[in-house]
Design a protein around this motif. Structure first.
Motif, mmCIF file in Angstrom:
data_model
loop_
_atom_site.group_PDB
_atom_site.id
_atom_site.type_symbol
_atom_site.label_atom_id
_atom_site.label_comp_id
_atom_site.label_asym_id
_atom_site.label_seq_id
_atom_site.Cartn_x
_atom_site.Cartn_y
_atom_site.Cartn_z
ATOM 1 N N LEU A 140 -8.920 -14.380 23.448
ATOM 2 C CA LEU A 140 -7.469 -14.167 23.359
ATOM 3 C C LEU A 140 -6.999 -14.325 21.915
ATOM 4 O O LEU A 140 -6.230 -13.498 21.418
ATOM 5 C CB LEU A 140 -6.739 -15.164 24.281
ATOM 6 N N GLN A 141 -7.503 -15.351 21.238
ATOM 7 C CA GLN A 141 -7.109 -15.574 19.845
ATOM 8 C C GLN A 141 -7.625 -14.442 18.943
ATOM 9 O O GLN A 141 -6.946 -14.033 18.000
ATOM 10 C CB GLN A 141 -7.614 -16.935 19.353
ATOM 11 N N ILE A 142 -8.803 -13.919 19.254
ATOM 12 C CA ILE A 142 -9.350 -12.792 18.472
ATOM 13 C C ILE A 142 -8.461 -11.569 18.659
ATOM 14 O O ILE A 142 -8.135 -10.870 17.692
ATOM 15 C CB ILE A 142 -10.812 -12.504 18.885
ATOM 16 N N ALA A 145 -5.355 -12.066 16.729
ATOM 17 C CA ALA A 145 -5.632 -11.903 15.302
ATOM 18 C C ALA A 145 -5.772 -10.425 14.950
ATOM 19 O O ALA A 145 -5.307 -9.969 13.892
ATOM 20 C CB ALA A 145 -6.884 -12.670 14.910
ATOM 21 N N LYS A 146 -6.420 -9.652 15.842
ATOM 22 C CA LYS A 146 -6.559 -8.215 15.612
ATOM 23 C C LYS A 146 -5.193 -7.551 15.560
ATOM 24 O O LYS A 146 -4.931 -6.707 14.698
ATOM 25 C CB LYS A 146 -7.402 -7.563 16.733
ATOM 26 N N GLU A 147 -4.329 -7.931 16.506
ATOM 27 C CA GLU A 147 -2.982 -7.346 16.559
ATOM 28 C C GLU A 147 -2.203 -7.704 15.296
ATOM 29 O O GLU A 147 -1.509 -6.861 14.724
ATOM 30 C CB GLU A 147 -2.241 -7.820 17.814
ATOM 31 N N LYS A 148 -2.331 -8.939 14.865
ATOM 32 C CA LYS A 148 -1.641 -9.341 13.636
ATOM 33 C C LYS A 148 -2.189 -8.564 12.451
ATOM 34 O O LYS A 148 -1.438 -8.118 11.568
ATOM 35 C CB LYS A 148 -1.801 -10.847 13.391
ATOM 36 N N ALA A 149 -3.529 -8.390 12.429
ATOM 37 C CA ALA A 149 -4.144 -7.652 11.327
ATOM 38 C C ALA A 149 -3.677 -6.197 11.330
ATOM 39 O O ALA A 149 -3.383 -5.624 10.277
ATOM 40 C CB ALA A 149 -5.666 -7.732 11.436
ATOM 41 N N LYS A 150 -3.562 -5.591 12.517
ATOM 42 C CA LYS A 150 -3.073 -4.216 12.615
ATOM 43 C C LYS A 150 -1.631 -4.142 12.139
ATOM 44 O O LYS A 150 -1.239 -3.197 11.441
ATOM 45 C CB LYS A 150 -3.166 -3.706 14.065
ATOM 46 N N SER A 151 -0.858 -5.138 12.522
ATOM 47 C CA SER A 151 0.544 -5.171 12.128
ATOM 48 C C SER A 151 0.665 -5.299 10.615
ATOM 49 O O SER A 151 1.454 -4.607 9.983
ATOM 50 C CB SER A 151 1.248 -6.323 12.843
ATOM 51 N N LEU A 156 1.560 -2.818 5.437
ATOM 52 C CA LEU A 156 1.131 -2.593 4.071
ATOM 53 C C LEU A 156 0.880 -1.112 3.761
ATOM 54 O O LEU A 156 1.239 -0.625 2.717
ATOM 55 C CB LEU A 156 -0.150 -3.371 3.763
ATOM 56 N N PHE A 157 0.249 -0.444 4.693
ATOM 57 C CA PHE A 157 -0.173 0.926 4.401
ATOM 58 C C PHE A 157 0.538 1.968 5.254
ATOM 59 O O PHE A 157 0.299 3.165 5.089
ATOM 60 C CB PHE A 157 -1.697 1.074 4.571
ATOM 61 N N GLY A 158 1.305 1.533 6.218
ATOM 62 C CA GLY A 158 2.074 2.435 7.036
ATOM 63 C C GLY A 158 1.236 3.194 8.031
ATOM 64 O O GLY A 158 1.697 4.167 8.621
ATOM 65 N N LYS A 159 0.034 2.872 8.205
ATOM 66 C CA LYS A 159 -0.825 3.534 9.184
ATOM 67 C C LYS A 159 -1.503 2.463 10.045
ATOM 68 O O LYS A 159 -1.704 1.336 9.630
ATOM 69 C CB LYS A 159 -1.920 4.347 8.497
ATOM 70 N N GLU A 160 -1.884 2.983 11.212
ATOM 71 C CA GLU A 160 -2.614 2.055 12.069
ATOM 72 C C GLU A 160 -4.065 2.237 11.952
ATOM 73 O O GLU A 160 -4.659 3.193 11.722
ATOM 74 C CB GLU A 160 -2.181 2.242 13.519
#
Length: 160
Positions: A140-142, A145-151, A156-160
């Motif tokens: 769940l934490q991973i 973390a992935k969702e936060k990293a995507k966000s 930062l780059f405007g792309k997913e």
């Protein structure tokens, strides 16, 4: 108790029984030797007594002395045999009690091992449940973390 440990415990109990049986047989042999030696000594004493009686003269009732010596000899043999039988009975009783105690201790050890094994199994199961819970929490934490990293990537780059 697993088979190997049961086998080892059984071998130890059997070894103790064998040792006790050997000691008992040795005791019986030694007691028999002492009885034989005592009988030989009593025969020698009887012969000496008869010889002394014959030395003191003809007025002594040799046959009476022989009869009394024989009576004393037979009484001593009977007493010695009774004592030996008593000692053998005591030794057999002690051997039997020791054998029963060894069996009881073996049973207690087996029961204790089974209890410890059952307790360890319960603790292992509880640890497995806790591990599964920790894995689920980590997964769940991973994901979070992935969702936060995507966000962050998206910001930062405007792309997913």
């Amino acid at each position: 108790m697993d088979n190997n440990e049961k086998k080892i415990a059984a071998e130890e109990v059997n070894a103790a029984k064998t040792t006790a049986a050997e000691k008992f047989e040795s005791f019986k042999t030694e007691a028999s030797q002492h009885l034989d030696a005592a009988a030989t000594q009593l025969d020698e004493l009887k012969d000496k007594l008869v010889a002394q009686a014959q030395e003191f003269g003809k007025d002594i009732d040799i046959d009476g002395v022989k009869a009394k010596a024989s009576e004393h000899f037979e009484a001593a043999k009977a007493s010695t045999a009774a004592n030996l039988a008593n000692l053998q009975a005591q030794a057999e009783s002690i051997f039997s009690a020791a054998s029963a105690k060894a069996d009881a201790l073996s049973d207690v050890a087996e029961d204790k091992f089974d209890e410890l094994k059952a307790e360890a199994s319960v603790q292992l199961e509880a640890a497995q449940v806790k591990l599964d819970e920790l894995k689920a929490e980590a997964a769940l934490q991973i994901e979070e973390a992935k969702e936060k990293a995507k966000s962050v990537w998206s910001q930062l780059f405007g792309k997913e």
